[in-house]
Write an enzyme that holds these catalytic residues in place. Structure first.
Site, PDB file in Angstrom:
ATOM      1  CE  LYS A 115     -29.216 -32.819   8.604  1.00 48.07           C
ATOM      2  NZ  LYS A 115     -28.209 -31.737   8.667  1.00 48.07           N
ATOM      3  NE  ARG A 132     -25.651 -29.975  11.432  1.00 47.35           N
ATOM      4  CZ  ARG A 132     -25.028 -30.726  10.537  1.00 47.35           C
ATOM      5  NH1 ARG A 132     -24.002 -30.244   9.839  1.00 47.35           N
ATOM      6  NH2 ARG A 132     -25.405 -31.964  10.322  1.00 47.35           N
ATOM      7  CD  GLN A 160     -21.576 -25.245   5.681  1.00 45.81           C
ATOM      8  OE1 GLN A 160     -22.725 -25.632   5.560  1.00 45.81           O
ATOM      9  NE2 GLN A 160     -21.200 -24.502   6.703  1.00 45.81           N
ATOM     10  CG  ASP A 184     -13.230 -21.554  -4.363  1.00 53.14           C
ATOM     11  OD1 ASP A 184     -14.118 -21.702  -3.511  1.00 53.14           O
ATOM     12  OD2 ASP A 184     -13.149 -22.259  -5.395  1.00 53.14           O
ATOM     13  N   GLY A 240     -14.860 -29.670   5.398  1.00 53.80           N
ATOM     14  CA  GLY A 240     -15.269 -30.284   4.129  1.00 53.80           C
ATOM     15  C   GLY A 240     -15.405 -31.798   4.174  1.00 53.80           C
ATOM     16  CG  ASP A 251     -19.501 -34.023   4.518  1.00 47.90           C
ATOM     17  OD1 ASP A 251     -18.891 -34.439   3.515  1.00 47.90           O
ATOM     18  OD2 ASP A 251     -20.503 -33.302   4.450  1.00 47.90           O
ATOM     19  CB  SER A 276     -16.781 -30.197  11.682  1.00 47.97           C
ATOM     20  OG  SER A 276     -18.122 -30.163  11.248  1.00 47.97           O
TER      21      SER A 276
HETATM   22  N1  LIG Z   1     -18.834 -30.877   8.468  1.00 52.11           N
HETATM   23  C1  LIG Z   1     -20.096 -30.610   8.228  1.00 52.11           C
HETATM   24  O1  LIG Z   1     -20.932 -30.614   9.120  1.00 52.11           O
HETATM   25  C2  LIG Z   1     -20.504 -30.226   6.843  1.00 52.11           C
HETATM   26  C3  LIG Z   1     -21.754 -29.628   6.648  1.00 52.11           C
HETATM   27  C4  LIG Z   1     -22.099 -29.191   5.370  1.00 52.11           C
HETATM   28  C5  LIG Z   1     -21.222 -29.400   4.296  1.00 52.11           C
HETATM   29  N2  LIG Z   1     -20.033 -30.032   4.534  1.00 52.11           N
HETATM   30  C6  LIG Z   1     -19.073 -30.267   3.435  1.00 52.11           C
HETATM   31  O2  LIG Z   1     -18.388 -29.049   3.204  1.00 52.11           O
HETATM   32  C7  LIG Z   1     -17.931 -28.988   1.858  1.00 52.11           C
HETATM   33  C8  LIG Z   1     -18.335 -27.667   1.243  1.00 52.11           C
HETATM   34  O3  LIG Z   1     -19.744 -27.549   1.193  1.00 52.11           O
HETATM   35  P1  LIG Z   1     -20.434 -26.297   0.479  1.00 52.11           P
HETATM   36  O4  LIG Z   1     -21.898 -26.489   0.639  1.00 52.11           O
HETATM   37  O5  LIG Z   1     -19.791 -25.044   0.945  1.00 52.11           O
HETATM   38  O6  LIG Z   1     -20.014 -26.595  -1.041  1.00 52.11           O
HETATM   39  P2  LIG Z   1     -19.942 -25.549  -2.237  1.00 52.11           P
HETATM   40  O7  LIG Z   1     -19.947 -26.365  -3.482  1.00 52.11           O
HETATM   41  O8  LIG Z   1     -20.966 -24.484  -2.070  1.00 52.11           O
HETATM   42  O9  LIG Z   1     -18.489 -24.852  -2.054  1.00 52.11           O
HETATM   43  C9  LIG Z   1     -17.286 -25.548  -2.170  1.00 52.11           C
HETATM   44  C10 LIG Z   1     -16.224 -24.595  -2.700  1.00 52.11           C
HETATM   45  O10 LIG Z   1     -14.958 -25.265  -2.665  1.00 52.11           O
HETATM   46  C11 LIG Z   1     -14.253 -24.938  -3.852  1.00 52.11           C
HETATM   47  N3  LIG Z   1     -13.253 -25.971  -4.101  1.00 52.11           N
HETATM   48  C12 LIG Z   1     -13.441 -27.210  -4.609  1.00 52.11           C
HETATM   49  N4  LIG Z   1     -12.279 -27.885  -4.638  1.00 52.11           N
HETATM   50  C13 LIG Z   1     -11.337 -27.044  -4.137  1.00 52.11           C
HETATM   51  C14 LIG Z   1      -9.934 -27.164  -3.913  1.00 52.11           C
HETATM   52  N5  LIG Z   1      -9.288 -28.292  -4.206  1.00 52.11           N
HETATM   53  N6  LIG Z   1      -9.277 -26.098  -3.402  1.00 52.11           N
HETATM   54  C15 LIG Z   1      -9.923 -24.951  -3.108  1.00 52.11           C
HETATM   55  N7  LIG Z   1     -11.251 -24.780  -3.311  1.00 52.11           N
HETATM   56  C16 LIG Z   1     -11.953 -25.817  -3.799  1.00 52.11           C
HETATM   57  C17 LIG Z   1     -15.332 -24.836  -4.925  1.00 52.11           C
HETATM   58  O11 LIG Z   1     -14.875 -24.075  -6.032  1.00 52.11           O
HETATM   59  C18 LIG Z   1     -16.463 -24.156  -4.162  1.00 52.11           C
HETATM   60  O12 LIG Z   1     -16.414 -22.767  -4.253  1.00 52.11           O
HETATM   61  C19 LIG Z   1     -18.548 -30.221   1.163  1.00 52.11           C
HETATM   62  O13 LIG Z   1     -17.571 -31.238   1.107  1.00 52.11           O
HETATM   63  C20 LIG Z   1     -19.684 -30.631   2.094  1.00 52.11           C
HETATM   64  O14 LIG Z   1     -19.982 -32.008   1.988  1.00 52.11           O
HETATM   65  C21 LIG Z   1     -19.660 -30.426   5.770  1.00 52.11           C
END
Ligand SMILES: NC(=O)c1ccc[n+]([C@@H]2O[C@H](COP(=O)([O-])OP(=O)(O)OC[C@H]3O[C@@H](n4cnc5c(N)ncnc54)[C@H](O)[C@@H]3O)[C@@H](O)[C@H]2O)c1
EC number: 1.4.1.1
Length: 322
Positions: A70, A114, A142, A164, A219, A221, A291
């Site tokens: 990827k 995934r 997510q 949120d 979150g 990562d 994760s």
């Molecule tokens: N573990 C994994 O495999 C994996 C995979 C994809 C994404 N991620 C991580 O997951 C996180 C979320 O990704 P996403 O694509 O859903 O992002 P996104 O921007 O679509 O959603 C994040 C949400 O969190 C909210 N938020 C921000 N700070 C906050 C806080 N302090 N308290 C409460 N809510 C808060 C935002 O308002 C937003 O609605 C990112 O950090 C991303 O890097 C991890």
């Protein structure tokens, strides 16, 4: 189709070909292979593009006859500056016998699916029982696949609690999910808690998480990211996805660095639990799945998408080598 053809698959193709049920089965098998030491997964390679306020990452893996890589980025300023998503992923699935590229596909949806699948698999193996409430701390991209995956495992049997920092994000998600907008405290008090924010300081407090709960920490990562009060990790049983990735960039990375958590306090990898090498929940007050997202999850899904594309004749055939 020509003998050396590669199938090109857009995001909408992938969406048509990928069901959450198939994704969960494939990702579960991939975690078990990882736990049994049968998968190949060199560490992610990061290309830091500081001048462009972003990075690119390469994530290769081989598992059970499927190989691929990827190529995915993180450019947080993309939406505002260029009207582009901040994350765009491409997947190249290769035939391990010849290296012929079997498919090149959008991996943006693949990544979200995934990730949701992994969390629901962790809930299935680590939660005390089928949850009556599932809390979402962070209601972004997510949260959607986390919910879909939990519904695939448990059915539409639990109440959805949405919290949120953005009230708008929580409201839109709650409407979509037929759930309820609640405080961060109430969402953190659910039977299963899914945290998926980009936070760099704890959002979920220890006092909010009840005994008997399971928490998916999604979150964090990247280095420096953190969503949970470290006391949750200390009082709970911590299951990570991968030692190298989680200790560098997962929920445990900050508390390990500050000394609030010791390596010996990490119980196992999810793969080890699935492979039966380590116990799951037995006797734990709280369980936490940390994760970071593994390349074996991606290759397992890319294989499923490619097989479905061949079966259904979907996608565009292209010969790179003519
Ligand atoms: N573990 C994994 O495999 C994996 C995979 C994809 C994404 N991620 C991580 O997951 C996180 C979320 O990704 P996403 O694509 O859903 O992002 P996104 O921007 O679509 O959603 C994040 C949400 O969190 C909210 N938020 C921000 N700070 C906050 C806080 N302090 N308290 C409460 N809510 C808060 C935002 O308002 C937003 O609605 C990112 O950090 C991303 O890097 C991890």
């Amino acid at each position: 189709m020509p003998p050396h053809a590669t199938i090109l698959l857009s995001r909408s193709d992938v969406q048509k070909l990928l069901s959450m049920e198939a994704a969960i089965a494939a990702v579960e098998a991939a975690f078990a292979a990882h736990g049994e030491g049968r998968a190949l997964m060199p560490p992610k390679v990061y290309l830091e593009l500081d001048a462009y306020h972003g990075d690119l990452r390469a994530m290769p893996a081989y598992v059970d006859g499927a190989a691929g890589v990827k190529w995915v980025n993180s450019h947080p300023e993309n939406p505002a500056r260029f009207d582009l998503p901040s994350v765009m992923g491409m997947y190249i699935l290769s035939d391990p016998a010849t290296a012929l590229p079997l498919a090149v596909m959008d991996a943006t949806l693949l990544t979200a699916v995934r990730t949701g699948a992994a969390a629901a698999i962790a809930s299935k193996h680590l939660a005390a029982r089928a949850p009556r409430t599932v809390g979402f701390v962070g209601c972004g991209v997510q949260a959607r696949t986390l919910l879909e995956a939990h519904r695939a495992v448990y059915g539409d049997t639990f109440e959805v609690l949405c919290a949120d920092v953005s009230e708008h994000a929580a409201r839109v998600f709650a409407e979509e999910a037929r759930g309820r907008v609640v405080s961060l405290e109430e969402a953190s008090g659910a039977d299963v808690v899914n945290a998926s924010t980009p936070a760099r300081a704890p959002v979920v407090k220890r006092a909010w998480v009840k005994d008997g709960a399971h928490v998916n920490a999604i979150g964090a990562d990247a280095h420096g990211k953190q969503e949970l009060d470290p006391a949750i990790l200390v009082d709970g049983r911590v299951v990570i996805d991968d030692w190298e990735q989680a200790t560098h960039s997962g929920e445990v990375n900050v508390p390990l660095e500050t000394g609030e958590l010791r390596r010996e306090q990490i119980h196992a990898t999810l793969g080890e639990v699935l492979a039966g090498k380590r116990p799951g929940r037995e006797g734990a007050r709280i369980t936490v799945f940390d994760s970071t997202g593994l390349a074996v999850q991606d290759v397992a899904l890319a294989r499923v998408v490619h097989a479905a594309a061949r079966e259904q004749g979907l996608g565009t055939s292209f010969d790179f080598f003519r």
